[in-house]
Enzyme design. Structure first.
Site, PDB file in Angstrom:
ATOM      1  N   SER A 118       3.199   7.730  -1.918  1.00 48.74           N
ATOM      2  CA  SER A 118       3.609   6.337  -1.948  1.00 48.74           C
ATOM      3  C   SER A 118       3.457   5.813  -3.371  1.00 48.74           C
ATOM      4  O   SER A 118       2.740   6.408  -4.191  1.00 48.74           O
ATOM      5  CB  SER A 118       2.710   5.513  -1.007  1.00 48.74           C
ATOM      6  OG  SER A 118       2.894   4.123  -1.184  1.00 48.74           O
ATOM      7  N   TYR A 130      -5.766   2.551   2.031  1.00 55.28           N
ATOM      8  CA  TYR A 130      -4.500   3.289   2.038  1.00 55.28           C
ATOM      9  C   TYR A 130      -4.252   3.934   0.676  1.00 55.28           C
ATOM     10  O   TYR A 130      -3.892   5.118   0.595  1.00 55.28           O
ATOM     11  CB  TYR A 130      -3.370   2.328   2.391  1.00 55.28           C
ATOM     12  CG  TYR A 130      -2.003   2.954   2.478  1.00 55.28           C
ATOM     13  CD1 TYR A 130      -1.642   3.729   3.571  1.00 55.28           C
ATOM     14  CD2 TYR A 130      -1.055   2.755   1.470  1.00 55.28           C
ATOM     15  CE1 TYR A 130      -0.375   4.296   3.664  1.00 55.28           C
ATOM     16  CE2 TYR A 130       0.210   3.311   1.553  1.00 55.28           C
ATOM     17  CZ  TYR A 130       0.539   4.085   2.650  1.00 55.28           C
ATOM     18  OH  TYR A 130       1.785   4.643   2.736  1.00 55.28           O
ATOM     19  N   LYS A 177      -3.719   7.958  -0.635  1.00 50.29           N
ATOM     20  CA  LYS A 177      -2.529   8.408  -1.347  1.00 50.29           C
ATOM     21  C   LYS A 177      -2.876   8.919  -2.750  1.00 50.29           C
ATOM     22  O   LYS A 177      -2.232   9.855  -3.244  1.00 50.29           O
ATOM     23  CB  LYS A 177      -1.488   7.286  -1.411  1.00 50.29           C
ATOM     24  CG  LYS A 177      -0.940   6.867  -0.048  1.00 50.29           C
ATOM     25  CD  LYS A 177      -0.289   8.050   0.699  1.00 50.29           C
ATOM     26  CE  LYS A 177       0.353   7.610   2.012  1.00 50.29           C
ATOM     27  NZ  LYS A 177       1.011   8.722   2.721  1.00 50.29           N
TER      28      LYS A 177
END
Length: 284
Positions: free
Chosen positions: A137, A150, A154
């Site tokens: 991402s 998150y 990533k």
């Protein structure tokens, strides 16, 4: 016929990727936690006569991954392309998210990818060919509240993938990292305001996502990029996808770490004005 295994195909990017590969003539193993809920997907496969098999696999489970892998290998012998797409999101401040939230995100987004990669890598190495595509991402380059958990997963995925790429290239195995920006998926639409939070970042990010999704980028764009990578002979490692992906990454890279911290710590008016001036998005 080339074969591809794709994780997290029940919806969004994974779903569209499975269809893209199926339409391109691949034998597709579309995995998900709950195949019983995939009736619409099954109907689409049937109506288009696609060679897509829906299989049960939970990337959080060693046993589930192994069972799925064994089934595929016994019936088909090999997998040419592995697309590690399955992922989850939890948003909230570092203080307010629970330890379980952090662990859940890391288990799926990082350890899940690692688990699947380690399961199929020996066979690819033996065959001296393969392609592994990991869905990271823009958040693999940019970390700010309330996406700290998150982003951490990533960032970890980016680091693991970069190391893997150097290890497996001598065995003719390509590794690619796909880095979508804000894509019109359920995950993106679920970014919401936490009214109970003592931090302003939840409201800001929800506004940014909402403004961006007014001109939505479809998940098919990411699916097409993944298929393009698999079909190519390119050894390019990182692939930002979407109109905002490279601008977001470049924006962060243009700042020192201290400037980035200061921008995230600024007051609401200055934050919203910066987003408006830089990206033309009214996140208020």
């Amino acid at each position: 016929m080339k074969t591809v295994l794709i994780t997290g195909t029940s919806k969004g990017i994974g779903h569209e990727t499975a269809l893209a590969f199926g339409r391109a003539g691949y034998k597709v193993f579309a995995t998900m936690r709950n195949p019983d809920k995939a009736s619409d997907f099954k109907q689409k496969i049937k109506s288009e006569s696609l060679d897509i098999s829906i299989l049960k696999m939970d990337v959080d489970s060693d046993a589930s991954v192994k069972q799925c892998m064994d089934t595929i290998i016994q019936k088909h012998g090999s997998v040419d392309v592995l697309v590690n797409n399955a992922g989850i999101e939890r948003h909230g401040s570092i203080e307010e998210l629970t330890m379980k939230d952090f662990k859940d995100v890391m288990e799926t987004n990082y350890f899940g990818v690692l688990r699947c990669t380690k399961a199929f890598l020996p066979l690819m190495r033996k065959n001296q060919k393969g392609c592994i595509v990991n869905l990271a991402s823009v958040s693999g380059h940019i970390s700010s509240g309330p996406l700290g958990a998150y982003a951490a997963s990533k960032f970890a995925l980016e680091a693991f993938s970069e190391a893997l790429a150097g290890e497996v290239k001598p065995f003719n195995i390509r590794v690619a990292i796909v880095e979508p920006g804000i894509i019109n998926t359920q995950m993106a639409n679920d970014i919401s305001v936490d009214e109970k939070s003592i931090y302003p970042h939840s409201k800001r990010l929800a506004g940014l996502f909402s403004a961006s999704l007014q001109t939505p980028t479809p998940p098919t764009l990411v699916a097409e990029k993944i298929l393009e990578i698999a079909e190519s002979n390119s050894w390019k490692l990182r692939h930002p996808v979407g109109p905002d992906a490279e601008p977001f990454i470049a924006w962060r890279a243009s700042m020192t770490d201290e400037q980035w911290v200061d921008w995230n710590a600024t007051n609401d008016d200055d934050w919203y004005e910066a987003v408006q001036n830089t990206f033309g998005l009214d996140a208020r």
